[in-house]
Design a protein around this motif. Sequence first.
Motif, PDB file in Angstrom:
ATOM      1  N   THR A  88       0.999   3.960   2.055  1.00  0.00           N
ATOM      2  CA  THR A  88       2.286   4.651   2.005  1.00  0.00           C
ATOM      3  C   THR A  88       2.527   5.389   3.310  1.00  0.00           C
ATOM      4  O   THR A  88       3.610   5.312   3.888  1.00  0.00           O
ATOM      5  CB  THR A  88       2.324   5.652   0.830  1.00  0.00           C
ATOM      6  OG1 THR A  88       2.117   4.944  -0.382  1.00  0.00           O
ATOM      7  CG2 THR A  88       3.636   6.394   0.779  1.00  0.00           C
ATOM      8  N   THR A 112       3.891   3.514   6.310  1.00  0.00           N
ATOM      9  CA  THR A 112       5.279   3.056   6.276  1.00  0.00           C
ATOM     10  C   THR A 112       6.277   4.148   6.657  1.00  0.00           C
ATOM     11  O   THR A 112       7.454   3.870   6.840  1.00  0.00           O
ATOM     12  CB  THR A 112       5.655   2.524   4.878  1.00  0.00           C
ATOM     13  OG1 THR A 112       5.609   3.609   3.942  1.00  0.00           O
ATOM     14  CG2 THR A 112       4.720   1.412   4.432  1.00  0.00           C
ATOM     15  N   ILE A 113       5.816   5.370   6.777  1.00  0.00           N
ATOM     16  CA  ILE A 113       6.716   6.493   7.045  1.00  0.00           C
ATOM     17  C   ILE A 113       7.130   6.510   8.513  1.00  0.00           C
ATOM     18  O   ILE A 113       6.279   6.519   9.406  1.00  0.00           O
ATOM     19  CB  ILE A 113       6.054   7.822   6.646  1.00  0.00           C
ATOM     20  CG1 ILE A 113       5.906   7.872   5.134  1.00  0.00           C
ATOM     21  CG2 ILE A 113       6.846   9.012   7.171  1.00  0.00           C
ATOM     22  CD1 ILE A 113       5.184   9.073   4.619  1.00  0.00           C
ATOM     23  N   ARG A 114       8.447   6.512   8.711  1.00  0.00           N
ATOM     24  CA  ARG A 114       9.001   6.588  10.063  1.00  0.00           C
ATOM     25  C   ARG A 114      10.040   7.701  10.189  1.00  0.00           C
ATOM     26  O   ARG A 114      10.156   8.313  11.242  1.00  0.00           O
ATOM     27  CB  ARG A 114       9.662   5.262  10.456  1.00  0.00           C
ATOM     28  CG  ARG A 114       8.707   4.093  10.532  1.00  0.00           C
ATOM     29  CD  ARG A 114       7.832   4.193  11.771  1.00  0.00           C
ATOM     30  NE  ARG A 114       6.810   3.165  11.801  1.00  0.00           N
ATOM     31  CZ  ARG A 114       5.545   3.330  11.457  1.00  0.00           C
ATOM     32  NH1 ARG A 114       5.120   4.491  11.036  1.00  0.00           N
ATOM     33  NH2 ARG A 114       4.674   2.351  11.518  1.00  0.00           N
ATOM     34  N   THR A 115      10.804   7.939   9.125  1.00  0.00           N
ATOM     35  CA  THR A 115      11.904   8.903   9.182  1.00  0.00           C
ATOM     36  C   THR A 115      11.669  10.051   8.204  1.00  0.00           C
ATOM     37  O   THR A 115      10.785   9.982   7.348  1.00  0.00           O
ATOM     38  CB  THR A 115      13.245   8.234   8.828  1.00  0.00           C
ATOM     39  OG1 THR A 115      13.207   7.834   7.450  1.00  0.00           O
ATOM     40  CG2 THR A 115      13.529   7.040   9.724  1.00  0.00           C
ATOM     41  N   ASP A 130      11.981   8.808   4.786  1.00  0.00           N
ATOM     42  CA  ASP A 130      10.763   8.130   4.329  1.00  0.00           C
ATOM     43  C   ASP A 130       9.765   9.131   3.752  1.00  0.00           C
ATOM     44  O   ASP A 130       9.097   8.853   2.752  1.00  0.00           O
ATOM     45  CB  ASP A 130      10.093   7.371   5.481  1.00  0.00           C
ATOM     46  CG  ASP A 130      10.886   6.179   5.978  1.00  0.00           C
ATOM     47  OD1 ASP A 130      11.781   5.698   5.253  1.00  0.00           O
ATOM     48  OD2 ASP A 130      10.603   5.726   7.110  1.00  0.00           O
ATOM     49  N   THR A 150      11.103  10.175   0.337  1.00  0.00           N
ATOM     50  CA  THR A 150      10.918   9.084  -0.621  1.00  0.00           C
ATOM     51  C   THR A 150       9.455   8.980  -1.046  1.00  0.00           C
ATOM     52  O   THR A 150       9.152   8.793  -2.235  1.00  0.00           O
ATOM     53  CB  THR A 150      11.413   7.759  -0.018  1.00  0.00           C
ATOM     54  OG1 THR A 150      12.799   7.897   0.311  1.00  0.00           O
ATOM     55  CG2 THR A 150      11.219   6.603  -0.976  1.00  0.00           C
TER      56      THR A 150
END
Length: 90
Positions: free
Chosen positions: A67, A70-73, A76, A79
């Motif tokens: 998880t 996958t975080i970029r923003t 994210d 979420t």
Amino acid sequence: MVDLNAMSKEELHQWVVTLLADMFELDVSDVTPTTNLYEDLDIDSIDAVDLAVKLKQLTGKRMGPETFKTIRTIDDVVTALQGLATEEAA
């Protein structure tokens, strides 16, 4: 501990922005849901690990490595935190 289940998406977003502003000395007005952590805020991999540790300390929940990758923003992050809250509720 922060109760993720008790927060709306907007409240969670504001909490994340405030946390990032405190941790990395950012101007809150520069941070939007689409702000990229790495490109816009100049957060490096060590900072990202510090963020993951801080989120675990504040929420009591550990974000899985898949998880976290996958975080970029900012959105994210929100979420992913909502996902942790959903996992706990299930």
